[in-house]
Design an enzyme around this catalytic site. Structure first.
Site, PDB file in Angstrom:
ATOM      1  N   LYS A   1       0.823  -1.211   0.000  1.00 27.28           N
ATOM      2  CA  LYS A   1       0.000   0.000   0.000  1.00 27.28           C
ATOM      3  C   LYS A   1       0.855   1.258   0.000  1.00 27.28           C
ATOM      4  O   LYS A   1       0.477   2.246  -0.627  1.00 27.28           O
ATOM      5  CB  LYS A   1      -1.053  -0.001   1.106  1.00 27.28           C
ATOM      6  CG  LYS A   1      -0.542  -0.083   2.491  1.00 27.28           C
ATOM      7  CD  LYS A   1      -1.690  -0.204   3.465  1.00 27.28           C
ATOM      8  CE  LYS A   1      -1.221  -0.719   4.806  1.00 27.28           C
ATOM      9  NZ  LYS A   1       0.062  -0.251   5.313  1.00 27.28           N
TER      10      LYS A   1
ATOM     11  N   ARG B   1      -6.812   2.168  11.055  1.00 30.08           N
ATOM     12  CA  ARG B   1      -6.408   0.774  11.221  1.00 30.08           C
ATOM     13  C   ARG B   1      -7.265   0.068  12.261  1.00 30.08           C
ATOM     14  O   ARG B   1      -7.047  -1.113  12.516  1.00 30.08           O
ATOM     15  CB  ARG B   1      -4.959   0.759  11.700  1.00 30.08           C
ATOM     16  CG  ARG B   1      -3.950   0.463  10.560  1.00 30.08           C
ATOM     17  CD  ARG B   1      -2.799  -0.081  11.163  1.00 30.08           C
ATOM     18  NE  ARG B   1      -1.528  -0.413  10.728  1.00 30.08           N
ATOM     19  CZ  ARG B   1      -0.608   0.254  10.101  1.00 30.08           C
ATOM     20  NH1 ARG B   1      -0.843   1.408   9.616  1.00 30.08           N
ATOM     21  NH2 ARG B   1       0.574  -0.245   9.915  1.00 30.08           N
TER      22      ARG B   1
ATOM     23  N   ARG C   1      13.338  -6.924   3.380  1.00 26.25           N
ATOM     24  CA  ARG C   1      13.610  -5.505   3.099  1.00 26.25           C
ATOM     25  C   ARG C   1      14.821  -5.018   3.893  1.00 26.25           C
ATOM     26  O   ARG C   1      14.921  -5.261   5.085  1.00 26.25           O
ATOM     27  CB  ARG C   1      12.414  -4.640   3.537  1.00 26.25           C
ATOM     28  CG  ARG C   1      11.152  -4.878   2.809  1.00 26.25           C
ATOM     29  CD  ARG C   1      10.195  -3.706   2.884  1.00 26.25           C
ATOM     30  NE  ARG C   1       9.661  -3.425   4.205  1.00 26.25           N
ATOM     31  CZ  ARG C   1       8.418  -2.985   4.424  1.00 26.25           C
ATOM     32  NH1 ARG C   1       7.596  -2.766   3.433  1.00 26.25           N
ATOM     33  NH2 ARG C   1       8.006  -2.740   5.645  1.00 26.25           N
TER      34      ARG C   1
ATOM     35  N   ARG D   1      14.838  -2.337   9.139  1.00 22.83           N
ATOM     36  CA  ARG D   1      14.020  -1.564  10.067  1.00 22.83           C
ATOM     37  C   ARG D   1      13.745  -2.468  11.260  1.00 22.83           C
ATOM     38  O   ARG D   1      13.476  -3.642  11.078  1.00 22.83           O
ATOM     39  CB  ARG D   1      12.682  -1.231   9.380  1.00 22.83           C
ATOM     40  CG  ARG D   1      12.345   0.235   9.363  1.00 22.83           C
ATOM     41  CD  ARG D   1      11.118   0.482   8.534  1.00 22.83           C
ATOM     42  NE  ARG D   1       9.883   0.074   9.192  1.00 22.83           N
ATOM     43  CZ  ARG D   1       8.671   0.203   8.653  1.00 22.83           C
ATOM     44  NH1 ARG D   1       8.526   0.735   7.455  1.00 22.83           N
ATOM     45  NH2 ARG D   1       7.595  -0.191   9.294  1.00 22.83           N
TER      46      ARG D   1
ATOM     47  N   ARG E   1       3.410  -8.254  14.078  1.00 25.08           N
ATOM     48  CA  ARG E   1       2.616  -7.169  13.494  1.00 25.08           C
ATOM     49  C   ARG E   1       1.411  -7.737  12.756  1.00 25.08           C
ATOM     50  O   ARG E   1       0.302  -7.209  12.858  1.00 25.08           O
ATOM     51  CB  ARG E   1       3.471  -6.347  12.511  1.00 25.08           C
ATOM     52  CG  ARG E   1       4.441  -5.407  13.210  1.00 25.08           C
ATOM     53  CD  ARG E   1       5.543  -4.957  12.285  1.00 25.08           C
ATOM     54  NE  ARG E   1       5.151  -3.907  11.358  1.00 25.08           N
ATOM     55  CZ  ARG E   1       5.904  -3.528  10.326  1.00 25.08           C
ATOM     56  NH1 ARG E   1       7.061  -4.126  10.084  1.00 25.08           N
ATOM     57  NH2 ARG E   1       5.512  -2.561   9.530  1.00 25.08           N
TER      58      ARG E   1
END
Ligand code: AMP
Length: 232
Positions: free
Chosen positions: A27, A102, A141, A174, A185
């Site tokens: 997104k 959210r 990532r 990250r 998450r």
């Protein structure tokens, strides 16, 4: 003859588009492409929290505790921060919302604020991707802490493993992209996200898209769903 509030006519209504998807669904990528295509700001609650953390503000310090555990930041903190951004002059023509709302509480607060101004969300785009694909995408990532260049182990690896192509700096992940945090998450954030999708499905404004197709395919579908045809 009309009881419409001034400035609330359909042809000058702000274009407020909401992108929904789990972490790694793409997104953020779609929001930044759409922001360029449509000339609207990309408002990402995660980016706002990271900026507040980097600036060392009280809001950033409060959010840090939750973000590091992969938990949602409480609604009382999140709603105020986001509404301020949505009310800023930069969003006068509309905005692409990424990561907010959210929770159903956030969605209701947003709906009420917009309704009070004679506004509404134009479309909610739900980008669907299977969980295994999400973990692989996010946990792969890496980013250069020096220049910010992003990499991906599978799809966009650096020439030398673990080093930035531009300046040779050791790449970093990250904190909340480590596989164990990604799983946390997903576990914590997917149920409230599905509740948000259901909330907007009741209003009949949700489009479900297949997020495993190439990036351009997803963008094209979003543009056609909001009546912007993508030049086709
Ligand atoms: P993101 O960059 O969108 O993945 O967000 C990073 C983290 O910021 C999330 O894991 C949450 O801890 C927090 N966060 C971002 N947006 C929200 C939101 N709308 N409500 C609560 N927490 C959020």
């Amino acid at each position: 003859m009309t009881d419409e509030a001034p400035g609330a006519r359909a042809d000058d209504e702000r274009l407020i588009l909401l992108l929904v998807g789990a972490v790694g669904a793409g997104k953020g990528t779609q929001a930044s492409i759409l922001s360029r295509e449509l000339g609207l700001p990309h408002l990402a609650s995660g980016n706002l929290f990271r900026a507040a953390m980097a600036a060392g503000t009280p809001l950033g310090e409060e959010a840090r505790v939750y973000m590091e555990r992969g938990e949602l930041v409480p609604d009382e903190i999140t709603i105020g921060m986001f509404m301020e951004e949505l009310g800023a002059p930069a969003a006068a023509r509309g905005a692409i919302l990424d990561g907010f709302p959210r929770t159903v509480g956030q969605a209701r607060a947003l709906d009420t604020t917009l309704a009070d101004q004679g506004e509404r969300i134009r479309r909610v785009i739900y980008i669907e991707v299977p969980t295994d694909t999400l973990v692989r995408r996010v946990a792969g990532r890496w980013v250069c802490p020096e220049c910010g260049t992003p990499y991906h182990e599978d799809t966009d690896p650096p020439k030398v493993a673990g080093r930035c192509d531009r300046d040779g700096t050791a790449l970093r992940q990250r904190d909340d992209d480590r596989p164990e945090v990604v799983r946390a998450r997903l576990e914590r954030q997917v149920p409230p996200m599905l509740a948000v999708v259901e909330h907007y499905e009741r209003a009949g404004i949700v489009d479900r898209l297949d997020g495993t197709q190439p990036i351009e395919g997803v963008t094209g579908e979003i543009l056609s769903r909001i009546g912007h045809g993508g030049g086709a």
